[in-house]
Enzyme design. Structure first.
Site, PDB file in Angstrom:
ATOM      1  N   TRP A   1       0.825  -1.210   0.000  1.00 43.78           N
ATOM      2  CA  TRP A   1       0.000   0.000   0.000  1.00 43.78           C
ATOM      3  C   TRP A   1       0.862   1.263   0.000  1.00 43.78           C
ATOM      4  O   TRP A   1       1.900   1.331   0.647  1.00 43.78           O
ATOM      5  CB  TRP A   1      -0.901   0.024   1.247  1.00 43.78           C
TER       6      TRP A   1
ATOM      7  N   SER B   1       3.169  -7.248   1.678  1.00 45.50           N
ATOM      8  CA  SER B   1       2.161  -6.537   2.459  1.00 45.50           C
ATOM      9  C   SER B   1       0.802  -6.631   1.749  1.00 45.50           C
ATOM     10  O   SER B   1       0.322  -7.735   1.484  1.00 45.50           O
ATOM     11  CB  SER B   1       2.620  -5.091   2.685  1.00 45.50           C
ATOM     12  N   LEU B   2       0.159  -5.512   1.386  1.00 45.13           N
ATOM     13  CA  LEU B   2      -1.108  -5.584   0.663  1.00 45.13           C
ATOM     14  C   LEU B   2      -0.963  -6.373  -0.630  1.00 45.13           C
ATOM     15  O   LEU B   2      -1.865  -7.115  -1.034  1.00 45.13           O
ATOM     16  CB  LEU B   2      -1.619  -4.170   0.363  1.00 45.13           C
TER      17      LEU B   2
ATOM     18  N   PHE C   1       3.763   6.599   7.831  1.00 46.64           N
ATOM     19  CA  PHE C   1       3.665   5.178   7.510  1.00 46.64           C
ATOM     20  C   PHE C   1       5.036   4.619   7.128  1.00 46.64           C
ATOM     21  O   PHE C   1       5.382   3.486   7.486  1.00 46.64           O
ATOM     22  CB  PHE C   1       2.667   4.982   6.368  1.00 46.64           C
TER      23      PHE C   1
ATOM     24  N   LEU D   1       6.906   3.918  10.226  1.00 47.25           N
ATOM     25  CA  LEU D   1       6.403   2.720  10.888  1.00 47.25           C
ATOM     26  C   LEU D   1       6.954   1.462  10.227  1.00 47.25           C
ATOM     27  O   LEU D   1       7.294   0.483  10.906  1.00 47.25           O
ATOM     28  CB  LEU D   1       4.868   2.712  10.847  1.00 47.25           C
ATOM     29  N   GLN D   2       7.083   1.481   8.908  1.00 41.91           N
ATOM     30  CA  GLN D   2       7.613   0.317   8.203  1.00 41.91           C
ATOM     31  C   GLN D   2       9.082   0.071   8.528  1.00 41.91           C
ATOM     32  O   GLN D   2       9.557  -1.066   8.492  1.00 41.91           O
ATOM     33  CB  GLN D   2       7.438   0.497   6.692  1.00 41.91           C
TER      34      GLN D   2
ATOM     35  N   ASP E   1       9.020  -6.817  12.677  1.00 40.08           N
ATOM     36  CA  ASP E   1       7.993  -6.111  11.903  1.00 40.08           C
ATOM     37  C   ASP E   1       7.002  -5.425  12.842  1.00 40.08           C
ATOM     38  O   ASP E   1       6.349  -6.072  13.656  1.00 40.08           O
ATOM     39  CB  ASP E   1       7.266  -7.116  11.004  1.00 40.08           C
TER      40      ASP E   1
ATOM     41  N   HIS F   1       9.497  -4.479   8.389  1.00 40.23           N
ATOM     42  CA  HIS F   1       8.432  -4.763   7.434  1.00 40.23           C
ATOM     43  C   HIS F   1       8.914  -4.908   5.995  1.00 40.23           C
ATOM     44  O   HIS F   1       8.183  -5.414   5.147  1.00 40.23           O
ATOM     45  CB  HIS F   1       7.383  -3.640   7.518  1.00 40.23           C
TER      46      HIS F   1
END
Length: 261
Positions: free
Chosen positions: A22, A88-89, A150, A153-154, A212, A237
């Site tokens: 994403w 991921s997505l 984001f 965060l990854q 992760d 991640h």
């Protein structure tokens, strides 16, 4: 074409389709490609509505609609079933393709993908609902700021977080030009994909990372996934960047076993 597909690698080798996560584009794979190009015919796809791909199907934005557009673009380029790898997505999208079109799938590989990115009964190892909803609201109000958060965060928990953050922000900057599709594709992460993963019949490998922050390592022990799961030490991640040699080795070994059979 409304679907952006780039071909790289060995044209005579096993096709490997790469589906990103994403908020990103297929540029996220750039640093990994030199390790893959000799052994695979690579097809790099920007997910519909993200990066350079437009979502132009006359139906609501949904996982099924993404699969329809991707298969419509990729299938004419294949003369044999492909390996499908999603991060991921992108792993959820690849799993849906494996479920709906198994004849197109030699094997399925997911990296940092979970059937439930958001907590729900029976699945505690995920993002709290309140946190996800706050993230959705923040994306509406401040999309670029939220995408950069984001990215942080990854990278969280990864020994290479600082350099990884620069890479992620560069890809985000080139992939964030369709704000409506960002919100719609984010909503896909709130769904429960346990029935999808439970019904898979193709050969599969689920890769997870020890540190992760989005997909806890404990997910790898879930009965739904454990038989096909492996995990990478000291990575977050995005292990195919920060732990590339380990990820490449696992993927290549698994593919060799698969093709030997």
């Amino acid at each position: 074409m409304s679907l952006h597909i780039e071909q790289r690698g060995n044209p005579d080798a096993q096709p490997l389709v790469l589906l990103h996560g994403w908020g990103m584009s297929s540029d996220i794979w750039d640093s990994w490609l030199p390790s893959l190009e000799q052994d695979y015919r690579l097809l790099l796809v920007d997910l519909p509505g993200l990066g350079r791909s437009r979502f132009e199907i006359d139906q609501p934005y949904s996982l099924d609609a993404l699969v329809e557009q991707i298969i419509g673009g990729i299938a004419p380029m294949l003369t044999q079933p492909a390996l499908w790898l999603g991060w991921s997505l992108g792993g959820v999208v690849a799993a849906q393709i494996a479920d709906r079109c198994p004849e197109q799938v030699e094997g399925l590989i997911t990296i940092s993908t979970t059937p439930c990115f958001v907590q729900r009964p029976g699945w505690p190892d995920a993002m709290p609902v309140e946190t996800f909803e706050a993230f959705q609201y923040s994306l509406e109000q401040h999309p670029i700021k939220t995408l950069n958060r984001f990215a942080m965060l990854q990278g969280q928990g990864d020994p290479q977080a600082r350099s990884l953050l620069r890479t992620l922000k560069a890809v985000i900057a080139d992939a964030s030009e369709q704000p409506l599709r960002l919100a719609e594709s984010l909503a896909l992460l709130a769904e429960d994909y346990r029935p999808l993963f439970a019904g898979l019949s193709v050969p599969r490998l689920f890769l997870f990372a020890e540190n992760d922050a989005l997909v806890p390592q404990a997910v790898a022990s879930q009965p739904l996934l454990a038989q096909h799961a492996q995990w990478i030490e000291q990575a977050g991640h995005v292990p195919f960047i920060s732990a590339e040699p380990a990820v490449t080795q696992i993927v290549n070994d698994w593919v060799k076993e698969l093709t030997r059979d």
